[in-house]
Write an enzyme that holds these catalytic residues in place. Sequence first.
Site, PDB file in Angstrom:
ATOM      1  N   ASP A  38       0.353  -1.013  -0.255  1.00 46.95           N
ATOM      2  CA  ASP A  38      -0.202  -0.012   0.537  1.00 46.95           C
ATOM      3  C   ASP A  38       1.215   1.744  -0.334  1.00 46.95           C
ATOM      4  OD1 ASP A  38      -2.301   1.055   0.336  1.00 46.95           O
ATOM      5  OD2 ASP A  38      -2.545   0.859   1.950  1.00 46.95           O
ATOM      6  N   HIS A  55       2.846   4.160  -8.631  1.00 50.26           N
ATOM      7  CA  HIS A  55       2.809   2.141  -9.458  1.00 50.26           C
ATOM      8  C   HIS A  55       3.815   1.707  -9.814  1.00 50.26           C
ATOM      9  CE1 HIS A  55      -1.018   2.593  -7.323  1.00 50.26           C
ATOM     10  NE2 HIS A  55      -1.856   3.147  -8.514  1.00 50.26           N
ATOM     11  N   LEU A 149      11.369 -19.872  -5.000  1.00 44.20           N
ATOM     12  CA  LEU A 149      10.522 -19.245  -4.420  1.00 44.20           C
ATOM     13  C   LEU A 149       9.568 -19.134  -5.410  1.00 44.20           C
ATOM     14  CD1 LEU A 149       9.638 -16.852  -2.267  1.00 44.20           C
ATOM     15  CD2 LEU A 149      10.692 -15.579  -3.764  1.00 44.20           C
TER      16      LEU A 149
HETATM   17  C1  V07 Z   1       1.799  -4.091  -9.758  1.00 47.19           C
HETATM   18  C2  V07 Z   1       3.251  -2.289  -8.535  1.00 47.19           C
HETATM   19  C3  V07 Z   1       3.047  -3.121  -7.713  1.00 47.19           C
HETATM   20  C4  V07 Z   1       3.005  -2.576  -6.618  1.00 47.19           C
HETATM   21  C5  V07 Z   1       1.697  -2.295  -5.887  1.00 47.19           C
HETATM   22  C6  V07 Z   1      -0.139  -1.814  -7.003  1.00 47.19           C
HETATM   23  C7  V07 Z   1       1.199  -1.612  -8.436  1.00 47.19           C
HETATM   24  C8  V07 Z   1       4.234  -6.254 -10.798  1.00 47.19           C
HETATM   25  C9  V07 Z   1       3.221  -6.867 -11.130  1.00 47.19           C
HETATM   26  C10 V07 Z   1       3.029  -8.175 -11.129  1.00 47.19           C
HETATM   27  C11 V07 Z   1       1.713  -8.727 -11.886  1.00 47.19           C
HETATM   28  C12 V07 Z   1       1.564 -10.750 -12.089  1.00 47.19           C
HETATM   29  C13 V07 Z   1       3.102 -10.998 -12.720  1.00 47.19           C
HETATM   30  C14 V07 Z   1       3.895  -9.621 -13.114  1.00 47.19           C
HETATM   31  C15 V07 Z   1       4.059  -8.801 -12.130  1.00 47.19           C
HETATM   32  C16 V07 Z   1       1.850  -6.008 -10.331  1.00 47.19           C
HETATM   33  C17 V07 Z   1      -0.326  -5.567 -10.952  1.00 47.19           C
HETATM   34  C18 V07 Z   1       0.364  -4.449 -10.092  1.00 47.19           C
HETATM   35  C19 V07 Z   1      -1.374  -5.764 -12.044  1.00 47.19           C
HETATM   36  F1  V07 Z   1       2.846 -12.103 -13.515  1.00 47.19           F
HETATM   37  N1  V07 Z   1       3.421  -4.942 -10.466  1.00 47.19           N
HETATM   38  N2  V07 Z   1       2.464  -5.216 -10.617  1.00 47.19           N
HETATM   39  N3  V07 Z   1       0.486  -5.915 -11.058  1.00 47.19           N
HETATM   40  N4  V07 Z   1       1.749  -2.908  -9.305  1.00 47.19           N
END
Ligand code: V07
Length: 258
Positions: A38, A55, A149
């Site tokens: 968050d 983000h 992991l």
């Molecule tokens: C998202 C970055 C981290 C902070 C929180 C919100 C935004 C990495 C992924 C991701 C998801 C699946 C995957 C590989 C990477 C991601 C979303 C949002 C929706 F297989 N960061 N991140 N997915 N944020």
Amino acid sequence: MLNKIKIWKNQNNSSTLRDKIEEIKKLPVPEHVAIIMDGNGRWAKKRALPRIAGHHEGMKVVRKTTMLANDLGLKVLTLYAFSTENWKRPKNEVDYIMKLPEEFLGTFLPELVANNVQVKMMGYKHQLPKHTLNAIEKAMEQTKNNTGLVLNFALNYGSRAEILDAVKQVLNDYNSGILKETDLNEEAFSSYLMTSNFKDPDLLIRTSGEIRLSNFMLWQLAYSEFWFTDVLWPDFSEDHLLEAIEVFQKRQRRFGGI
Ligand code: V07
């Protein structure tokens, strides 16, 4: 003389992370850590940047955190990337967030593969854009035999909906005679949840100062240790994860001492 001390201090500091990791590995580390990431929007606002910049910065922290979790020998790292509530955000922000998995995997998938990390996802897949789901499924396929992991993304995930769906499947199995009332216990019910292959989290971390669960893993977190910090997710560093694990280890020791 002052310069020499400074040089010594710097060298000393740069080895501190490795030393701390080795120190922490002497005691049992949590097997499963879950994180509510968050404060990305707030991080951006503080810098007069658009929320999406937060983000994007948060995504880089996902990479660092994953690598450290793998180094420490954690078995599962579950990251709350997008909740079923997050669709209420402005469309441009949601559209941007849904491109992050592709960007993340486009840049870091080779590194995850090289480090034996297995990518997983839990959540409602059907509402996700095709491009997002394709990228994630490709990564899951490419890493399915990795034994390091497990990097488990909670994406379009909501815990109450997960529990309700589990109850409906239980009813189904009951009606078709696969499940008897006497066979339904906590362990059996857990197997109907999206986390059926994982042990419950030992440790929950939430950043950005909010002290609540926000519909995250309500069943699975029943016995977990909680560690909350005011640090915003894009500012979350290796040291913060190590601190959370140190606190976890101290609590475990006290518990074991009684
Ligand atoms: C998202 C970055 C981290 C902070 C929180 C919100 C935004 C990495 C992924 C991701 C998801 C699946 C995957 C590989 C990477 C991601 C979303 C949002 C929706 F297989 N960061 N991140 N997915 N944020």
